[in-house]
Design an enzyme around this catalytic site. Structure first.
Site, PDB file in Angstrom:
ATOM      1  N   HIS A 269      -7.518 -15.815  44.110  1.00 41.72           N
ATOM      2  CA  HIS A 269      -8.575 -16.942  43.984  1.00 41.72           C
ATOM      3  C   HIS A 269      -9.616 -16.707  42.806  1.00 41.72           C
ATOM      4  O   HIS A 269      -9.869 -15.960  42.311  1.00 41.72           O
ATOM      5  CB  HIS A 269      -9.774 -15.827  45.543  1.00 41.72           C
ATOM      6  CG  HIS A 269     -10.857 -16.919  45.830  1.00 41.72           C
ATOM      7  ND1 HIS A 269     -11.343 -17.151  47.118  1.00 41.72           N
ATOM      8  CD2 HIS A 269     -11.512 -17.653  45.443  1.00 41.72           C
ATOM      9  CE1 HIS A 269     -12.001 -17.802  46.719  1.00 41.72           C
ATOM     10  NE2 HIS A 269     -12.432 -18.060  45.763  1.00 41.72           N
TER      11      HIS A 269
ATOM     12  N   CYS B 271     -12.351 -15.230  49.886  1.00 44.45           N
ATOM     13  CA  CYS B 271     -12.542 -15.802  50.624  1.00 44.45           C
ATOM     14  C   CYS B 271     -13.249 -14.791  51.710  1.00 44.45           C
ATOM     15  O   CYS B 271     -14.961 -16.003  51.987  1.00 44.45           O
ATOM     16  CB  CYS B 271     -11.840 -17.069  51.081  1.00 44.45           C
ATOM     17  SG  CYS B 271     -10.739 -17.861  50.559  1.00 44.45           S
TER      18      CYS B 271
ATOM     19  N   HIS C 238     -11.387 -22.087  48.579  1.00 49.91           N
ATOM     20  CA  HIS C 238     -10.271 -21.478  47.319  1.00 49.91           C
ATOM     21  C   HIS C 238      -9.243 -22.227  46.799  1.00 49.91           C
ATOM     22  O   HIS C 238      -8.673 -23.296  47.112  1.00 49.91           O
ATOM     23  CB  HIS C 238      -9.359 -20.786  49.498  1.00 49.91           C
ATOM     24  CG  HIS C 238      -7.968 -20.000  48.583  1.00 49.91           C
ATOM     25  ND1 HIS C 238      -8.260 -18.504  48.241  1.00 49.91           N
ATOM     26  CD2 HIS C 238      -6.932 -20.697  48.050  1.00 49.91           C
ATOM     27  CE1 HIS C 238      -7.009 -17.855  47.661  1.00 49.91           C
ATOM     28  NE2 HIS C 238      -6.064 -19.009  47.367  1.00 49.91           N
TER      29      HIS C 238
ATOM     30  N   ASP D 282     -18.563  -6.505  39.993  1.00 48.48           N
ATOM     31  CA  ASP D 282     -16.885  -6.264  40.738  1.00 48.48           C
ATOM     32  C   ASP D 282     -17.078  -4.552  40.606  1.00 48.48           C
ATOM     33  O   ASP D 282     -17.722  -3.678  40.277  1.00 48.48           O
ATOM     34  CB  ASP D 282     -16.575  -6.500  39.172  1.00 48.48           C
ATOM     35  CG  ASP D 282     -15.508  -6.531  38.906  1.00 48.48           C
ATOM     36  OD1 ASP D 282     -13.957  -7.117  38.135  1.00 48.48           O
ATOM     37  OD2 ASP D 282     -14.486  -5.239  39.111  1.00 48.48           O
TER      38      ASP D 282
ATOM     39  N   HIS E 151     -14.861 -13.592  35.394  1.00 52.09           N
ATOM     40  CA  HIS E 151     -15.639 -12.242  35.142  1.00 52.09           C
ATOM     41  C   HIS E 151     -16.314 -12.158  34.044  1.00 52.09           C
ATOM     42  O   HIS E 151     -16.312 -13.277  33.194  1.00 52.09           O
ATOM     43  CB  HIS E 151     -14.242 -11.383  34.491  1.00 52.09           C
ATOM     44  CG  HIS E 151     -13.304 -11.379  35.337  1.00 52.09           C
ATOM     45  ND1 HIS E 151     -12.801  -9.741  35.580  1.00 52.09           N
ATOM     46  CD2 HIS E 151     -11.379 -11.584  35.368  1.00 52.09           C
ATOM     47  CE1 HIS E 151     -11.495  -9.445  37.024  1.00 52.09           C
ATOM     48  NE2 HIS E 151     -11.278 -10.695  36.159  1.00 52.09           N
TER      49      HIS E 151
ATOM     50  N   CYS F 133      -7.328 -13.714  52.584  1.00 47.25           N
ATOM     51  CA  CYS F 133      -7.632 -14.117  50.714  1.00 47.25           C
ATOM     52  C   CYS F 133      -9.055 -13.641  50.535  1.00 47.25           C
ATOM     53  O   CYS F 133     -10.502 -13.524  51.680  1.00 47.25           O
ATOM     54  CB  CYS F 133      -8.062 -15.434  50.299  1.00 47.25           C
ATOM     55  SG  CYS F 133      -8.495 -15.088  48.344  1.00 47.25           S
TER      56      CYS F 133
ATOM     57  N   ASN G 175      -8.205 -14.833  34.700  1.00 48.69           N
ATOM     58  CA  ASN G 175      -6.974 -14.056  33.738  1.00 48.69           C
ATOM     59  C   ASN G 175      -5.700 -15.640  35.177  1.00 48.69           C
ATOM     60  O   ASN G 175      -6.880 -15.463  36.257  1.00 48.69           O
ATOM     61  CB  ASN G 175      -6.571 -12.963  35.156  1.00 48.69           C
ATOM     62  CG  ASN G 175      -7.137 -11.914  33.395  1.00 48.69           C
ATOM     63  OD1 ASN G 175      -7.165 -12.415  32.613  1.00 48.69           O
ATOM     64  ND2 ASN G 175      -8.236 -10.754  34.374  1.00 48.69           N
TER      65      ASN G 175
ATOM     66  N   HIS H 279     -11.701 -16.736  40.109  1.00 47.25           N
ATOM     67  CA  HIS H 279     -12.535 -16.386  39.740  1.00 47.25           C
ATOM     68  C   HIS H 279     -13.426 -15.790  38.218  1.00 47.25           C
ATOM     69  O   HIS H 279     -11.591 -16.022  37.111  1.00 47.25           O
ATOM     70  CB  HIS H 279     -12.835 -14.725  40.767  1.00 47.25           C
ATOM     71  CG  HIS H 279     -11.069 -14.289  39.853  1.00 47.25           C
ATOM     72  ND1 HIS H 279     -10.364 -13.476  40.791  1.00 47.25           N
ATOM     73  CD2 HIS H 279     -11.398 -13.188  39.124  1.00 47.25           C
ATOM     74  CE1 HIS H 279      -9.209 -13.219  40.340  1.00 47.25           C
ATOM     75  NE2 HIS H 279     -10.116 -12.313  39.053  1.00 47.25           N
TER      76      HIS H 279
HETATM   77  P1  AMP Z   1      -7.672 -10.323  38.617  1.00 51.92           P
HETATM   78  O1  AMP Z   1      -7.063  -9.099  37.944  1.00 51.92           O
HETATM   79  O2  AMP Z   1      -8.553 -11.201  36.753  1.00 51.92           O
HETATM   80  O3  AMP Z   1      -7.504 -10.793  39.172  1.00 51.92           O
HETATM   81  O4  AMP Z   1      -9.218  -9.274  38.836  1.00 51.92           O
HETATM   82  C1  AMP Z   1      -9.787  -9.021  39.986  1.00 51.92           C
HETATM   83  C2  AMP Z   1     -10.714  -8.383  39.648  1.00 51.92           C
HETATM   84  O5  AMP Z   1     -11.904  -8.187  40.595  1.00 51.92           O
HETATM   85  C3  AMP Z   1     -10.939  -6.428  39.600  1.00 51.92           C
HETATM   86  O6  AMP Z   1     -11.854  -6.354  38.359  1.00 51.92           O
HETATM   87  C4  AMP Z   1     -10.728  -6.252  41.014  1.00 51.92           C
HETATM   88  O7  AMP Z   1     -12.031  -4.925  40.696  1.00 51.92           O
HETATM   89  C5  AMP Z   1     -12.052  -6.449  41.041  1.00 51.92           C
HETATM   90  N1  AMP Z   1     -11.776  -6.765  42.658  1.00 51.92           N
HETATM   91  C6  AMP Z   1     -11.205  -6.360  44.012  1.00 51.92           C
HETATM   92  N2  AMP Z   1     -11.715  -6.521  44.621  1.00 51.92           N
HETATM   93  C7  AMP Z   1     -13.120  -6.137  44.998  1.00 51.92           C
HETATM   94  C8  AMP Z   1     -14.195  -5.970  46.218  1.00 51.92           C
HETATM   95  N3  AMP Z   1     -13.718  -6.165  47.473  1.00 51.92           N
HETATM   96  N4  AMP Z   1     -15.302  -6.491  45.321  1.00 51.92           N
HETATM   97  C9  AMP Z   1     -15.126  -6.538  43.949  1.00 51.92           C
HETATM   98  N5  AMP Z   1     -14.302  -6.863  43.106  1.00 51.92           N
HETATM   99  C10 AMP Z   1     -13.133  -6.485  43.563  1.00 51.92           C
HETATM  100 ZN    ZN Z   2      -9.534 -17.544  48.419  1.00 49.59          ZN
END
Ligand code: AMP
Ligand code: ZN
Length: 112
Positions: free
Chosen positions: A96, A6, A45, A29, A100, A3, A85, A98
């Site tokens: 995982h 994580c 997680h 992001d 925004h 993940c 989301n 999150h």
């Molecule tokens: P979601 O589509 O709601 O699952 O959002 C996932 C978010 O994670 C997206 O906006 C990606 O740009 C962001 N993301 C993915 N990998 C990373 C990373 N390594 N560091 C920072 N943001 C990330």
């Molecule tokens: Zn995780």
């Protein structure tokens, strides 16, 4: 478990962290969709907000307890948006949970 969030929480892959404590981490992001685009995650997680239950709900409380100061530190003095989301129809790409935090400009009125 493989993940990415994580691993970010554990410091195993790099991120631009803006806040962390023993329960949560906030970081920028990688692909910002607004002038300010942060993600706030629990260290534990939890796959999505649809997996919140009596045992892990304190992670949610910890996230929301800290969002006002995280937003203020990011300069979001005129409002912002919090989005989480969930699943396929919610277009969740990282499994995982999150939140925004989007702001730094007047955001679109439409949310979908
Ligand atoms: P979601 O589509 O709601 O699952 O959002 C996932 C978010 O994670 C997206 O906006 C990606 O740009 C962001 N993301 C993915 N990998 C990373 C990373 N390594 N560091 C920072 N943001 C990330
Ligand atoms: Zn995780």
């Amino acid at each position: 478990m493989d993940c990415i969030f994580c691993k970010i929480a554990a410091g195993e892959i790099p991120s631009t962290k803006v806040f962390e404590n023993d329960k949560i981490v906030a970081f920028k992001d990688l692909n910002p969709q607004a002038p300010v685009h942060l993600l706030v995650i629990p260290r534990e997680h939890i796959a999505s907000a649809d997996e919140v239950n009596a045992d892990n709900a304190l992670s949610i409380a910890e996230i929301f307890k800290n969002i006002p100061s995280i937003a203020a530190d990011a300069g979001l003095t005129n409002g912002y948006r919090i989005i989480t989301n969930i699943g396929e129809d919610g277009c969740q790409s990282v499994k995982h949970m999150h939140f925004h935090i989007l702001g730094g400009t007047k955001l679109a009125e439409r949310m979908c």
